[in-house]
Structures are given as structure tokens and as C-alpha cells.
Write an enzyme that holds these catalytic residues in place. Structure first.
Site, PDB file in Angstrom:
ATOM      1  N   SER A   1      -8.920 -74.702 -78.034  1.00 27.94           N
ATOM      2  CA  SER A   1     -10.096 -74.857 -77.172  1.00 27.94           C
ATOM      3  C   SER A   1     -10.836 -76.164 -77.438  1.00 27.94           C
ATOM      4  O   SER A   1     -10.320 -77.235 -77.159  1.00 27.94           O
ATOM      5  CB  SER A   1     -11.003 -73.632 -77.346  1.00 27.94           C
ATOM      6  OG  SER A   1     -11.991 -73.579 -76.373  1.00 27.94           O
TER       7      SER A   1
ATOM      8  N   ASP B   1      -5.802 -89.520 -75.792  1.00 25.61           N
ATOM      9  CA  ASP B   1      -5.737 -90.208 -74.495  1.00 25.61           C
ATOM     10  C   ASP B   1      -6.282 -91.628 -74.568  1.00 25.61           C
ATOM     11  O   ASP B   1      -5.823 -92.513 -73.838  1.00 25.61           O
ATOM     12  CB  ASP B   1      -6.509 -89.408 -73.442  1.00 25.61           C
ATOM     13  CG  ASP B   1      -5.708 -88.221 -72.922  1.00 25.61           C
ATOM     14  OD1 ASP B   1      -4.601 -87.984 -73.437  1.00 25.61           O
ATOM     15  OD2 ASP B   1      -6.184 -87.523 -72.008  1.00 25.61           O
TER      16      ASP B   1
ATOM     17  N   LYS C   1      -5.115 -73.729 -75.371  1.00 25.58           N
ATOM     18  CA  LYS C   1      -6.142 -72.983 -74.620  1.00 25.58           C
ATOM     19  C   LYS C   1      -6.951 -73.998 -73.808  1.00 25.58           C
ATOM     20  O   LYS C   1      -7.902 -74.585 -74.308  1.00 25.58           O
ATOM     21  CB  LYS C   1      -7.049 -72.192 -75.558  1.00 25.58           C
ATOM     22  CG  LYS C   1      -8.126 -71.371 -74.831  1.00 25.58           C
ATOM     23  CD  LYS C   1      -8.925 -70.540 -75.826  1.00 25.58           C
ATOM     24  CE  LYS C   1     -10.008 -69.730 -75.109  1.00 25.58           C
ATOM     25  NZ  LYS C   1     -11.119 -70.572 -74.618  1.00 25.58           N
TER      26      LYS C   1
END
Length: 403
Positions: free
Chosen positions: A310, A321, A335
Site C-alpha cells: 500500500s 519512477d 496492493k
């Protein structure tokens, strides 16, 4: 039977209406939530209520007439069972109904604060002794004179005996400003001590940090609670003041937590741009941005494993990224959905999956997880119990990046 027909005849209808209409969002306040009582849903509720109320009454009559222990059934038990069953029918492990006791525990766990004395304890499974393992600095426990290693054998007038840890902890907790008397054995001679602590609001430590060799900072984040941002910022600032040259952030076994908190923490590290975005069932999208004023410029590694979930994945995904650091460890839990808590107005709550989240590159990792840049399993070395193959690799990576 304590739960009479008057309750049962209207219970299902009340459950359906409360779950879908009587809600007030308390977390993720910026998330746009549609009214759940649209016409299509209302029709489904009415149809279900017409069929199910008759069946529910029939079951109630049978239970009242035949069930051996019917007099032991509490009305609240039946009511909570109806709500729990209805929500569990969604077959979503993250959409959950919380009764009053569970709600209290949930709120305590998500804020990172509780009312107590500021001490951690464990139970010896063989002797059943409750042993104090940690006494927080400046806590009521420390002020009362409690020490690590003390054996707690009585709380006020309640003897520990073979009661488990959760029961003993419930005795220690209480209202702010009230006193609790702790009876402990201390040392090899089991010297008896009677200590009085005044309960207060205690902040759980969700962040630990230390400066390792070569000015490499190490920060471990156990979860993302309301208290975590301040603790993380303090750790980062303190390490910077100590001459930080590289950093390892450890999110292994971190199950996640508050979305707003992880976003604020990432704003202390990321360049200008998107942090994360979330999108609900209606296509409404909310983007969390970073102004880039605090971009981290030194070698960085983030440790993850299969239990990093999460909010931990939001953190690791953003770092990956932007190529801001190296992700080390094993693939994360996967998740990629967001839950929101709704207050039902009677001391109970419901948690509902309301949206998906996407990393800055637009990826939803639900069911997939985040692949590390450097994949390495944790290996236990019996000759070096404190050894940590994953941490050692992360330290190696940031130190090599700094040379």
C-alpha cells in the site's frame, strides 16, 4: 431471548440504509466521494429488503423456538453480525465493518497515539511472565521508575497470573490523567517494587534511525500513521546535521497506512512533479503534486520485501519512477487500491475500497507489486545473527554511488 422480534424485523433494512446513506468520510478528506444512494442502488436495496426481511423473520422465529442457547444471545451481537455479513459479501478483504471495540482499536492504530504509560511488554510463553521490554523516553513509565527487564505481576488490584498480554495492556491503558499502580519484580533477586504512573497520550514510535559507517544514514519506517511524518522529518534533519552523505530507507514489513502522510513524506525527497494519483469508480481523478523544493540529491536506496504494501508501495514506486534511488529487496505485496473510512455515527465504522492509485508513470501495481532494481533475498546467518544480506546490499549500493 434478549434480541426480540422488534429489532430483527427491521434490522436488515436498517443495516442496508446505514451502510449506504448514513456515512461521513473522515480520512482522505480531499477524495471526491459520490453519494452512494443513487436510484439503481436504492432499487437493489429495496428489492433485497423485501425478500430478506421475511426470510430473516422466519429464521428469527426458528432460532427463538429451537436454539438451545437463545437466552444468551445479545441484541448487539445480532446487529453487528448482520452488518458484518453484508459487508463481507462484497468479497473484498479490504472492505470491512468495525464494531465499537474494533473501531476504537482501529483509530488508535491509524493515529499512532494511545492513552497509556509509554512502555512495551511481552509475555514469556513458558512462564507466562509479562516482561517490560521498552520504556519510552520522557514517558509516564520512565517518570514512575519503570525499567526494562521488570516483570509486571500486578496492575492496581488485578493480578497478572496467566492472563495474556492484550488483557494486561487493557488494564494499563485508561483515561488521561488517571493513575495506575504497577507492581513489578526487579533483578535476579526478584525485588518487589510498587510504582505509580499517570496515564497520558503516548506517541508510538514508527520511525527509527541511526548514522552508520561512512556517514550513511539508515531510517526504518514501520508504518505510515499520523505521527510518522514528524518523526521522519526529524530523523532526516538530524542525519543531515550529522553530515549525511547517503541514505537507506527501510520499508520492509511495512503494511502501509495513511495516504496523506506518505505523500507529505515524499515531498521531502522528490523533484517537481506528480507524487501519486487516485481514481474512483466514476473516473474522478485526484493528482498529488510535489513542488520539488526539497529534492534529495544524495545516493539513496529503499529496502522492500513481500510484506511492503500500500503506502509503502506508493513510496517505493515514486522513488523508482523518478530514478531518485535504487529499490533493493524482493517484489512488494501488490496492493494498488485505496480505502476510505466512514463514520456510521454510533461508534462504529466501515472501511470501503474507493479508488485505485497510480505511480507517477501511470502504473497501477495492484496484484503485481513493484519489482526491485536489485533483487536479493533475506538470508539468515547463524554465525552472524545480526547480519542482514538485504541491508548490507543497500548500504553497498549507496556507498558505491557516492564514490
Amino acid at each position: 431471548m434478549k434480541a426480540d422480534k422488534r429489532f430483527l424485523q427491521g434490522a436488515l433494512f436498517g443495516a442496508l440504509i446505514m451502510l449506504f446513506i448514513g456515512m461521513a468520510g473522515i480520512f482522505l478528506p480531499n477524495l471526491f466521494v459520490h453519494a452512494l444512494g443513487n436510484d439503481e442502488l436504492k432499487n437493489k436495496i429495496q428489492e433485497a429488503e423485501q425478500v430478506s426481511e421475511k426470510k430473516l423473520k422466519k429464521i428469527q422465529d426458528m432460532m427463538s423456538q429451537y436454539y438451545l442457547y437463545s437466552d444468551d444471545i445479545e441484541e448487539e451481537q445480532l446487529e453487528d453480525a448482520i452488518y458484518t455479513g453484508f459487508v463481507s459479501a462484497m468479497e473484498d478483504p479490504y472492505t470491512v465493518y468495525y464494531d465499537q471495540e474494533a473501531t476504537k482499536q482501529l483509530l488508535e492504530s491509524t493515529t499512532g497515539e494511545y492513552t497509556g504509560i509509554g512502555a512495551a511488554m511481552v509475555q514469556n510463553l513458558e512462564t507466562k511472565e509479562i516482561i517490560i521490554t521498552t520504556v519510552y523516553k520522557d514517558s509516564p513509565a520512565e517518570k514512575a521508575g519503570l525499567q526494562e527487564g521488570d516483570i509486571l505481576y500486578q496492575v492496581d488490584e488485578q493480578v497478572v497470573g496467566e492472563n495474556d498480554t492484550s488483557e494486561v495492556v487493557s488494564w494499563v491503558k485508561g483515561e488521561v490523567g488517571t493513575e495506575v499502580v504497577l507492581h513489578v519484580y526487579r533483578g535476579d533477586k526478584y525485588e518487589e517494587k510498587t510504582l505509580t504512573a499517570v496515564r497520558d497520550v503516548i506517541e508510538r514510535q514508527t520511525v527509527d534511525y541511526v548514522m552508520k559507517e561512512n556517514n550513511t544514514g539508515y531510517i526504518y519506517v514501520s508504518e505510515f500513521d499520523k505521527v510518522t511524518y514528524d518523526q521522519f522529518e526529524k530523523a532526516l534533519t538530524d542525519l543531515e546535521n550529522q553530515g549525511l552523505e547517503s541514505l537507506v530507507i527501510d520499508l520492509r514489513n511495512n503494511p502501509g497506512g495513511n495516504l496523506d502522510i506518505v505523500v507529505e513524506m515524499l515531498r521531502l525527497l522528490l523533484p517537481k512533479g506528480e507524487v501519486v494519483s487516485i481514481q474512483d469508480k466514476y473516473g474522478n481523478k485526484q493528482v498529488y503534486e510535489c513542488d520539488g523544493k526539497h529534492q534529495f540529491q544524495k545516493p539513496l536506496a529503499v529496502l522492500v520485501n513481500g510484506y511492503s504494501a500500500s503506502a509503502s508501495e506508493i513510496f517505493a514506486g515514486a522513488i523508482k519512477d523518478y530514478n531518485l534511488g535504487t529499490i533493493v529487496g524482493t517484489t512488494t505485496y501488490g496492493k494498488g487500491i485505496v480505502q476510505e473510512l466512514f463514520n456510521l455515527g454510533d461508534g462504529t465504522m466501515i472501511k470501503i475500497t474507493t479508488a485505485e492509485y497510480f505511480t507517477p508513470n501511470g502504473e497501477n501495481i495492484h496484484g503485481k507489486g513493484i519489482e526491485p532494481d536489485i533483487s536479493i533475498e533475506y538470508e539468515y546467518d547463524e554465525n552472524q545473527p545480526e547480519g542482514d544480506s538485504q541491508l548490507n546490499k543497500a548500504l553497498e549500493v549507496v556507498r558505491e554511488s557516492g564514490t
